[in-house]
Design a protein around this motif. Structure first.
Motif, PDB file in Angstrom:
ATOM      1  N   THR A  91       0.660  -1.291   0.174  1.00 43.33           N
ATOM      2  CA  THR A  91      -0.055   0.047   0.010  1.00 43.33           C
ATOM      3  C   THR A  91       0.747   1.166  -0.023  1.00 43.33           C
ATOM      4  O   THR A  91       0.514   2.118  -0.747  1.00 43.33           O
ATOM      5  CB  THR A  91      -0.954   0.080   1.243  1.00 43.33           C
ATOM      6  OG1 THR A  91      -1.676  -1.002   1.225  1.00 43.33           O
ATOM      7  CG2 THR A  91      -2.018   1.459   1.230  1.00 43.33           C
ATOM      8  N   ILE A  92       2.024   1.114   0.759  1.00 41.01           N
ATOM      9  CA  ILE A  92       2.699   2.637   0.737  1.00 41.01           C
ATOM     10  C   ILE A  92       3.260   2.591  -0.686  1.00 41.01           C
ATOM     11  O   ILE A  92       3.588   3.654  -1.063  1.00 41.01           O
ATOM     12  CB  ILE A  92       4.066   2.228   1.917  1.00 41.01           C
ATOM     13  CG1 ILE A  92       3.342   2.304   3.227  1.00 41.01           C
ATOM     14  CG2 ILE A  92       5.081   3.177   1.734  1.00 41.01           C
ATOM     15  CD1 ILE A  92       4.138   1.911   4.297  1.00 41.01           C
ATOM     16  N   ASN A  93       3.750   1.533  -1.203  1.00 38.80           N
ATOM     17  CA  ASN A  93       4.566   1.676  -2.728  1.00 38.80           C
ATOM     18  C   ASN A  93       3.464   2.228  -3.527  1.00 38.80           C
ATOM     19  O   ASN A  93       3.732   2.706  -4.490  1.00 38.80           O
ATOM     20  CB  ASN A  93       4.966   0.093  -3.118  1.00 38.80           C
ATOM     21  CG  ASN A  93       6.143  -0.163  -2.500  1.00 38.80           C
ATOM     22  OD1 ASN A  93       6.606   0.466  -1.681  1.00 38.80           O
ATOM     23  ND2 ASN A  93       6.442  -1.361  -2.528  1.00 38.80           N
ATOM     24  N   LEU A 128      -3.906   3.846   4.167  1.00 34.89           N
ATOM     25  CA  LEU A 128      -3.952   4.976   3.280  1.00 34.89           C
ATOM     26  C   LEU A 128      -4.393   6.198   4.183  1.00 34.89           C
ATOM     27  O   LEU A 128      -4.093   7.083   3.996  1.00 34.89           O
ATOM     28  CB  LEU A 128      -5.221   4.667   2.260  1.00 34.89           C
ATOM     29  CG  LEU A 128      -4.835   3.802   1.032  1.00 34.89           C
ATOM     30  CD1 LEU A 128      -5.975   3.460   0.136  1.00 34.89           C
ATOM     31  CD2 LEU A 128      -3.421   4.301   0.128  1.00 34.89           C
ATOM     32  N   ASP A 129      -5.570   5.804   5.231  1.00 31.90           N
ATOM     33  CA  ASP A 129      -5.760   6.964   6.029  1.00 31.90           C
ATOM     34  C   ASP A 129      -4.614   7.440   6.772  1.00 31.90           C
ATOM     35  O   ASP A 129      -4.386   8.640   7.082  1.00 31.90           O
ATOM     36  CB  ASP A 129      -6.794   6.347   7.127  1.00 31.90           C
ATOM     37  CG  ASP A 129      -7.974   5.953   6.427  1.00 31.90           C
ATOM     38  OD1 ASP A 129      -8.244   6.371   5.215  1.00 31.90           O
ATOM     39  OD2 ASP A 129      -8.985   5.252   6.920  1.00 31.90           O
ATOM     40  N   GLU A 130      -3.647   6.485   7.315  1.00 32.53           N
ATOM     41  CA  GLU A 130      -2.419   6.985   7.958  1.00 32.53           C
ATOM     42  C   GLU A 130      -1.671   7.843   7.180  1.00 32.53           C
ATOM     43  O   GLU A 130      -0.937   8.777   7.243  1.00 32.53           O
ATOM     44  CB  GLU A 130      -1.834   5.783   8.525  1.00 32.53           C
ATOM     45  CG  GLU A 130      -0.705   5.961   9.496  1.00 32.53           C
ATOM     46  CD  GLU A 130      -1.156   6.691  10.966  1.00 32.53           C
ATOM     47  OE1 GLU A 130      -0.405   7.391  11.370  1.00 32.53           O
ATOM     48  OE2 GLU A 130      -2.238   6.483  11.135  1.00 32.53           O
ATOM     49  N   ILE A 131      -1.232   7.320   5.850  1.00 32.18           N
ATOM     50  CA  ILE A 131      -0.235   7.786   4.901  1.00 32.18           C
ATOM     51  C   ILE A 131      -0.842   9.154   4.725  1.00 32.18           C
ATOM     52  O   ILE A 131       0.009  10.330   4.545  1.00 32.18           O
ATOM     53  CB  ILE A 131      -0.026   7.011   3.735  1.00 32.18           C
ATOM     54  CG1 ILE A 131       0.377   5.902   4.006  1.00 32.18           C
ATOM     55  CG2 ILE A 131       0.594   7.661   2.566  1.00 32.18           C
ATOM     56  CD1 ILE A 131       0.482   4.666   2.607  1.00 32.18           C
ATOM     57  N   ARG A 132      -2.331   9.530   4.498  1.00 28.69           N
ATOM     58  CA  ARG A 132      -2.728  10.786   3.960  1.00 28.69           C
ATOM     59  C   ARG A 132      -2.991  11.786   5.109  1.00 28.69           C
ATOM     60  O   ARG A 132      -3.632  12.670   4.735  1.00 28.69           O
ATOM     61  CB  ARG A 132      -3.981  10.485   3.178  1.00 28.69           C
ATOM     62  CG  ARG A 132      -3.710   9.771   1.673  1.00 28.69           C
ATOM     63  CD  ARG A 132      -4.876   9.303   1.208  1.00 28.69           C
ATOM     64  NE  ARG A 132      -4.483   8.636  -0.164  1.00 28.69           N
ATOM     65  CZ  ARG A 132      -5.289   7.603  -0.916  1.00 28.69           C
ATOM     66  NH1 ARG A 132      -6.421   7.688  -0.500  1.00 28.69           N
ATOM     67  NH2 ARG A 132      -4.908   7.401  -2.061  1.00 28.69           N
ATOM     68  N   GLY A 134     -11.645   8.257   1.568  1.00 22.76           N
ATOM     69  CA  GLY A 134     -10.909   8.853   2.539  1.00 22.76           C
ATOM     70  C   GLY A 134     -11.355   8.555   3.793  1.00 22.76           C
ATOM     71  O   GLY A 134     -12.274   7.961   3.935  1.00 22.76           O
ATOM     72  N   PRO A 135     -10.637   9.058   4.920  1.00 19.70           N
ATOM     73  CA  PRO A 135     -11.094   8.694   6.317  1.00 19.70           C
ATOM     74  C   PRO A 135     -12.516   9.261   6.590  1.00 19.70           C
ATOM     75  O   PRO A 135     -12.950  10.465   5.767  1.00 19.70           O
ATOM     76  CB  PRO A 135     -10.024   9.146   7.235  1.00 19.70           C
ATOM     77  CG  PRO A 135      -9.318  10.191   6.213  1.00 19.70           C
ATOM     78  CD  PRO A 135      -9.685   9.762   4.811  1.00 19.70           C
TER      79      PRO A 135
END
Length: 407
Positions: free
Chosen positions: A70-72, A120-124, A133-134
């Motif tokens: 997911t990070i990639n 994704l929520d954490e990254i964004r 989105g969250p």
């Protein structure tokens, strides 16, 4: 067995970790931070897999792979569903691995999609991207637990501002009713009947409610509150293969929509004096329909299509449009509400069991928004004012849960 591709720092000798470049060390440290947060705040995911015999070490390894992938992929601003499809291509052996534990595919999909969305929520950093989105945010308040033991999705209507009437099927298959009177929630009351579907409810005027269900003979049944009392059930015929949906274009007019035995959309209309015959509106539905009217001669109908996507058809006062696809990956049918003319909010349960919303602002459709929650049914929604939307669903304990937006 477990050493395919990416290896977490916790599984890697310290001297090997130290030999990594600074960017890769930072990346793997981020993976571990997100993994620890998921383990701390979403341990229910671990408990669910543990019931199938996957211990925490193995689950950590799988989640690490998912988080790393997911990070990639996150820099490409992809949705959770897109990233999950790439993950399956990158690790084609993963489903075989899960199969050793006899974990159903729908459970695998739901859990891994949830890990991707949490990452994704954490990254964004809480900022919605082009995909889900969250949530809830954006004026949404909830979820609250309203109790009960539901054996269906709920149905909801409103006949005046600050009034809500919610209907569900209970454990005895009867219709149950709970209402907000402007000050408090009243206790559940049984309205009888033997339901084989979730109920649908609509109001066409003050102190009027019409409720529709599928009966034991798969016909459409109707019960209504006339301002003084609940009237007896009446049969309206048909052969339903879904829950019904109902909308009202004007006082003393009703439009009821169902999926027929050929999976097409069917409509039955009360024109103010009599019930008209069933009308076939075509399509190939894989869920029950949802319907709403935002004007005297306007109807919008939604359903899940053949690709699990959201599909839309509307009546403009003189003719029906063709079906259009609005994308998404739905688990079950949608629901829809309208706060004001030419405005629509469509709600669905996603593959991670969260609530997702798609909005029509009068000129274009928004991106999907993730409003959170953990649903075990399709949602139901209604608006009782230009700045108010209420959403209901069945929760993890088969209880009624409620979320609302007030802006």
């Amino acid at each position: 067995m477990f050493y395919y591709g990416y290896m977490a720092p916790s599984m890697m000798p310290m001297n090997q970790f130290a030999q990594l470049g600074p960017d890769e060390r930072e990346r793997q440290a981020s993976v571990q931070q997100i993994l620890q947060k998921i383990r701390r705040e979403n341990y229910d995911l671990y408990r669910e897999l543990d019931r199938y015999g996957m211990n925490q070490v193995i689950t950590n390894y799988v989640f690490t792979l998912v988080i790393g992938s997911t990070i990639n992929a996150s820099t490409a601003n992809q949705t959770a569903e897109q990233i999950y499809r790439q993950f399956q291509q990158q690790y084609p052996w993963m489903n075989l691995f899960f199969r050793q534990f006899n974990i159903p595919q729908n459970v695998i999909d739901r859990i891994l999609l949830r890990v991707i969305q949490l990452t994704l929520d954490e990254i964004r950093g809480g900022q919605p991207g082009p995909g889900p989105g969250p949530g809830p945010g954006q004026g949404w308040i909830g979820w609250e637990d309203l109790g009960g033991v539901l054996t269906s999705a709920p149905g909801v209507s409103s006949w005046q501002p600050n009034r809500l009437d919610v209907f569900v099927r209970g454990t005895d298959q009867a219709l149950y009713h709970k209402w907000w009177d402007g000050r408090q929630w009243n206790d559940w009351e049984s309205l009888g009947g033997v339901l084989t579907s979730a109920p649908a409810a609509v109001s066409w005027g003050p102190n009027r409610i019409d409720v529709f269900v599928r009966g034991t003979d798969n016909s459409l049944y109707h019960k209504w509150w006339d301002g003084r009392q609940w009237n007896d059930w009446e049969s309206l015929g048909g052969v339903l293969t879904s829950d019904p949906a109902a909308s009202s274009r004007r006082p003393n007019q009703l439009d009821v929509f169902v999926r027929g035995s050929d999976n097409a959309l069917y409509k039955k209309t009360w024109n103010g004096s009599r019930w008209e015959e069933w009308e076939n509106l075509g399509g190939n539905l894989t869920s029950e329909p949802a319907a709403v009217s935002w004007g005297p001669n306007r109807i919008d109908v939604f359903a899940r299509g053949q690709n699990q996507n959201l599909i839309h058809k509307w009546w403009n006062g003189s003719s029906w449009s063709n079906w259009e696809s609005l994308g998404g990956i739905l688990v079950g049918g949608p629901t829809v509400s309208s706060k004001q003319p030419n405005r629509l909010q469509v709600f669905v349960r996603g593959t991670d069991n969260s609530l997702y919303m798609l909005e029509w602002n009068g000129s274009r459709w928004s991106d999907w928004q993730n409003l959170g929650g953990s649903l075990t049914s399709r949602p139901s929604a209604v608006s009782w004012g230009p700045n108010r939307t209420d959403v209901f669903a069945r929760g993890q304990n088969q209880n009624l849960i409620h979320l609302y937006q007030n802006r």
